[in-house]
Scaffold this active site. Structure first.
Site, PDB file in Angstrom:
ATOM      1  N   TYR A  79       0.836  -1.202   0.000  1.00 27.79           N
ATOM      2  CA  TYR A  79       0.000   0.000   0.000  1.00 27.79           C
ATOM      3  C   TYR A  79       0.870   1.250   0.000  1.00 27.79           C
ATOM      4  O   TYR A  79       0.778   2.103   0.873  1.00 27.79           O
ATOM      5  CB  TYR A  79      -0.939  -0.009   1.211  1.00 27.79           C
ATOM      6  CG  TYR A  79      -1.866  -1.193   1.218  1.00 27.79           C
ATOM      7  CD1 TYR A  79      -3.006  -1.228   0.415  1.00 27.79           C
ATOM      8  CD2 TYR A  79      -1.587  -2.305   2.002  1.00 27.79           C
ATOM      9  CE1 TYR A  79      -3.849  -2.325   0.399  1.00 27.79           C
ATOM     10  CE2 TYR A  79      -2.428  -3.408   1.998  1.00 27.79           C
ATOM     11  CZ  TYR A  79      -3.551  -3.409   1.198  1.00 27.79           C
ATOM     12  OH  TYR A  79      -4.391  -4.508   1.180  1.00 27.79           O
ATOM     13  N   CYS A  80       1.707   1.343  -0.991  1.00 30.11           N
ATOM     14  CA  CYS A  80       2.675   2.435  -1.094  1.00 30.11           C
ATOM     15  C   CYS A  80       2.537   3.077  -2.467  1.00 30.11           C
ATOM     16  O   CYS A  80       2.122   2.430  -3.436  1.00 30.11           O
ATOM     17  CB  CYS A  80       4.088   1.883  -0.904  1.00 30.11           C
ATOM     18  SG  CYS A  80       5.422   3.095  -1.082  1.00 30.11           S
ATOM     19  N   GLY A  81       2.891   4.343  -2.550  1.00 30.92           N
ATOM     20  CA  GLY A  81       2.864   5.009  -3.844  1.00 30.92           C
ATOM     21  C   GLY A  81       3.818   4.373  -4.839  1.00 30.92           C
ATOM     22  O   GLY A  81       3.645   4.516  -6.056  1.00 30.92           O
ATOM     23  N   PHE A  82       4.817   3.645  -4.331  1.00 33.91           N
ATOM     24  CA  PHE A  82       5.784   2.978  -5.208  1.00 33.91           C
ATOM     25  C   PHE A  82       5.407   1.527  -5.522  1.00 33.91           C
ATOM     26  O   PHE A  82       6.131   0.853  -6.257  1.00 33.91           O
ATOM     27  CB  PHE A  82       7.178   3.002  -4.572  1.00 33.91           C
ATOM     28  CG  PHE A  82       7.747   4.380  -4.388  1.00 33.91           C
ATOM     29  CD1 PHE A  82       7.974   5.219  -5.474  1.00 33.91           C
ATOM     30  CD2 PHE A  82       8.042   4.858  -3.121  1.00 33.91           C
ATOM     31  CE1 PHE A  82       8.495   6.500  -5.308  1.00 33.91           C
ATOM     32  CE2 PHE A  82       8.564   6.131  -2.936  1.00 33.91           C
ATOM     33  CZ  PHE A  82       8.791   6.959  -4.034  1.00 33.91           C
ATOM     34  N   THR A  83       4.281   1.048  -4.997  1.00 39.39           N
ATOM     35  CA  THR A  83       3.888  -0.349  -5.207  1.00 39.39           C
ATOM     36  C   THR A  83       3.799  -0.731  -6.691  1.00 39.39           C
ATOM     37  O   THR A  83       4.162  -1.862  -7.051  1.00 39.39           O
ATOM     38  CB  THR A  83       2.553  -0.645  -4.494  1.00 39.39           C
ATOM     39  OG1 THR A  83       2.709  -0.393  -3.098  1.00 39.39           O
ATOM     40  CG2 THR A  83       2.132  -2.090  -4.685  1.00 39.39           C
TER      41      THR A  83
END
Length: 203
Positions: A79-83
């Site tokens: 659940y990360c912007g970089f996922t």
């Protein structure tokens, strides 16, 4: 008693003498079989001489199986912007795997609590949502005093601890950490790919 002639007794004694001699042959064969194991252990770089459970089933996996390959080690989160970098990592893996690349992913909840789920939830995202085929290990601590030994060694060698999810380390074929890339450096960034291709070109 008339059947036990001197000739028969002599033959029986000869058999008793011959039978024990077969034992050393079995022992010698076992020693020969053990030699490849010793050779394999010696070939495993110190950095890879450790095991971690696989995400899917918690079965321990020795990192020695990746000796001789170029490694890209990444701490990941669901659940990360970089996922979405999972997609780039998978493209990189598909392109360079045959040349010797292996990507090792370690999900971590260290940053922003962005990996709160269990193994089943993480696996569903990685394998079903993003179609990941590279190895993913169980959730791990990757920073600070409790960091798993692999990340502790990578941090020490590169002087670059993970500051967020999707921090990346390149390791050469001899198991030596070479460089680190911050989270915002995508898997297909020219700087990362350029360094990777140099390592893949080396024996």
């Amino acid at each position: 008693m008339r059947f036990f002639t001197p000739a028969l007794l002599a033959a029986a004694v000869a058999m008793l003498v011959i039978l024990p001699a077969a034992a050393p042959r079995t022992s010698h064969a076992a020693d020969a079989t053990a030699k490849p194991t010793a050779t394999s252990a010696a070939a495993c770089p110190a950095l890879l001489n450790q095991s971690y459970p696989r995400l899917q089933d918690e079965v321990p996996q020795s990192l020695c199986q990746y000796a001789g390959r170029v490694l890209l080690v990444v701490n990941t989160a669901s659940y990360c912007g970089f996922t979405p970098q999972y997609e780039g990592l998978e493209r990189l893996y598909a392109k360079y795997r045959a040349r010797g690349l292996e990507i090792l992913a370690f999900p971590s909840n260290d940053f922003g609590q962005q990996e709160p789920g269990g193994a089943k939830e993480i696996a569903d995202l990685c394998f079903n949502t993003y179609g990941v085929k590279f190895p993913i290990f169980s959730k791990a601590v990757v920073t600070g005093a409790q960091a798993n030994p692999l990340f502790a060694q990578l941090t020490q060698a590169t002087n670059s601890p993970p500051k967020w999810n999707f921090h990346k380390y390149l390791v050469d074929r001899q198991g030596r950490p070479v460089s680190a890339f911050a989270s915002n450096v995508t898997p297909e960034d020219p700087a990362l790919v350029g360094e990777l291709e140099k390592l893949l070109a080396r024996p």
